[in-house]
Design a protein around this motif. Structure first.
Motif, PDB file in Angstrom:
ATOM      1  N   ILE A   6       0.722  -1.162  -0.067  1.00  0.00           N
ATOM      2  CA  ILE A   6      -0.021   0.178   0.090  1.00  0.00           C
ATOM      3  C   ILE A   6       0.935   1.340   0.163  1.00  0.00           C
ATOM      4  O   ILE A   6       1.516   1.488   0.852  1.00  0.00           O
ATOM      5  CB  ILE A   6      -0.995   0.061   1.313  1.00  0.00           C
ATOM      6  N   HIS A   7       0.786   1.978  -1.138  1.00  0.00           N
ATOM      7  CA  HIS A   7       1.678   3.166  -1.223  1.00  0.00           C
ATOM      8  C   HIS A   7       0.707   4.566  -0.776  1.00  0.00           C
ATOM      9  O   HIS A   7      -0.158   4.533  -1.061  1.00  0.00           O
ATOM     10  CB  HIS A   7       2.229   3.239  -2.725  1.00  0.00           C
ATOM     11  N   VAL A   8       1.390   5.379   0.027  1.00  0.00           N
ATOM     12  CA  VAL A   8       0.880   6.437   0.547  1.00  0.00           C
ATOM     13  C   VAL A   8       1.530   7.597   0.131  1.00  0.00           C
ATOM     14  O   VAL A   8       2.907   7.825   0.296  1.00  0.00           O
ATOM     15  CB  VAL A   8       0.919   6.658   1.985  1.00  0.00           C
ATOM     16  N   GLU A   9       0.854   8.265  -0.612  1.00  0.00           N
ATOM     17  CA  GLU A   9       1.518   9.679  -1.175  1.00  0.00           C
ATOM     18  C   GLU A   9       0.387  10.663  -1.357  1.00  0.00           C
ATOM     19  O   GLU A   9      -0.839  10.339  -1.974  1.00  0.00           O
ATOM     20  CB  GLU A   9       2.080   9.315  -2.655  1.00  0.00           C
ATOM     21  N   ASN A  10       0.598  11.783  -1.077  1.00  0.00           N
ATOM     22  CA  ASN A  10      -0.295  13.191  -1.119  1.00  0.00           C
ATOM     23  C   ASN A  10      -1.826  12.634  -0.864  1.00  0.00           C
ATOM     24  O   ASN A  10      -2.983  12.977  -1.228  1.00  0.00           O
ATOM     25  CB  ASN A  10      -0.152  13.438  -2.710  1.00  0.00           C
ATOM     26  N   ASN A  11      -1.763  12.165   0.297  1.00  0.00           N
ATOM     27  CA  ASN A  11      -2.980  11.792   0.969  1.00  0.00           C
ATOM     28  C   ASN A  11      -3.808  10.632   0.495  1.00  0.00           C
ATOM     29  O   ASN A  11      -5.099  10.537   0.418  1.00  0.00           O
ATOM     30  CB  ASN A  11      -3.983  12.866   1.400  1.00  0.00           C
ATOM     31  N   HIS A  12      -3.057   9.941  -0.452  1.00  0.00           N
ATOM     32  CA  HIS A  12      -3.846   9.046  -1.243  1.00  0.00           C
ATOM     33  C   HIS A  12      -3.345   7.514  -0.924  1.00  0.00           C
ATOM     34  O   HIS A  12      -2.090   7.544  -0.855  1.00  0.00           O
ATOM     35  CB  HIS A  12      -4.020   9.143  -2.556  1.00  0.00           C
ATOM     36  N   LEU A  13      -4.194   6.490  -0.991  1.00  0.00           N
ATOM     37  CA  LEU A  13      -3.744   5.224  -0.876  1.00  0.00           C
ATOM     38  C   LEU A  13      -3.732   4.502  -2.141  1.00  0.00           C
ATOM     39  O   LEU A  13      -4.533   4.369  -2.769  1.00  0.00           O
ATOM     40  CB  LEU A  13      -4.326   4.304   0.227  1.00  0.00           C
ATOM     41  N   ASN A  14      -2.534   3.722  -2.492  1.00  0.00           N
ATOM     42  CA  ASN A  14      -2.512   3.062  -4.016  1.00  0.00           C
ATOM     43  C   ASN A  14      -2.075   1.603  -3.530  1.00  0.00           C
ATOM     44  O   ASN A  14      -1.000   1.588  -3.140  1.00  0.00           O
ATOM     45  CB  ASN A  14      -1.831   3.973  -5.067  1.00  0.00           C
TER      46      ASN A  14
END
Length: 194
Positions: free
Chosen positions: A181-189
């Protein structure tokens, strides 16, 4: 397990690891605890054998005498009071001590285990050993690992609608991670593991 470790000064490592005063337990119990911690640490290559300059330095070809010497050395080290034993360790050794102390010495892994950057200071071989041991010991648990991939490999992905290919960062898994789970700019991908 946090990325910043606390270790008290002027303690015997074994007493901090088990949170017990050695003077209050039997000699047999003390020996058992010392051996258990030393074996757990050595299974993660806490102390590595020095390169042999002489092939006759051990009695047999598989190095078991040397392994026993290392185990004995670690046991003595755990029992000796030092001003700041933990500070004298490398980052990887500190991580191994904390993993053993907080997880691997218990009867079972917690149902949810959060590991915050604990594997960052480990060399590739140690990281593989730690991941393998945690996967085995925590097989019935959810293990969340904070893991930065700024040095991770790139996974090649091809876009079928264009002839160009793009690179997508992936987490080196070593068969440890099931997903990323990648977290970047308040988004989970969700991102791939490789």
């Amino acid at each position: 397990i946090s990325q910043t470790f606390y270790w008290p000064l002027y303690t015997k490592p074994i007493e901090w690891i088990y949170n017990v005063n050695l003077a209050e337990i039997s000699k047999e119990e003390k020996s058992k605890k010392l051996l258990e911690v030393a074996e757990s640490l050595q299974a993660l290559q806490f102390r590595k054998a020095a390169a042999k300059s002489n092939k006759n330095a051990t009695d047999d070809s598989n190095g078991s005498v040397e392994d026993e010497d290392l185990l004995s050395h670690v046991m003595k080290e755990l029992e000796e009071e030092k001003e700041d034993w933990f500070n004298d360790l490398s980052g990887g050794q500190k991580s191994k001590v904390e993993l053993v102390r907080k997880v691997l010495l218990h009867d079972s892994c917690p149902k949810v285990l959060l590991i915050d950057e604990t594997m960052a200071p480990l060399d590739p071989m140690s990281k593989s050993l730690v991941m393998s041991r945690l996967k085995e010991f925590c097989s019935d648990s959810v293990v969340l690992v904070i893991y930065h991939t700024d040095v991770g490999r790139q996974k090649q992905s091809t876009n079928e609608t264009s002839s160009s290919s793009s690179k997508e960062e992936c987490v080196p898994s070593n068969n440890f991670f099931d997903s990323n789970i990648h977290v970047e700019n308040n988004h989970l991908n969700l991102r791939p593991v490789c």
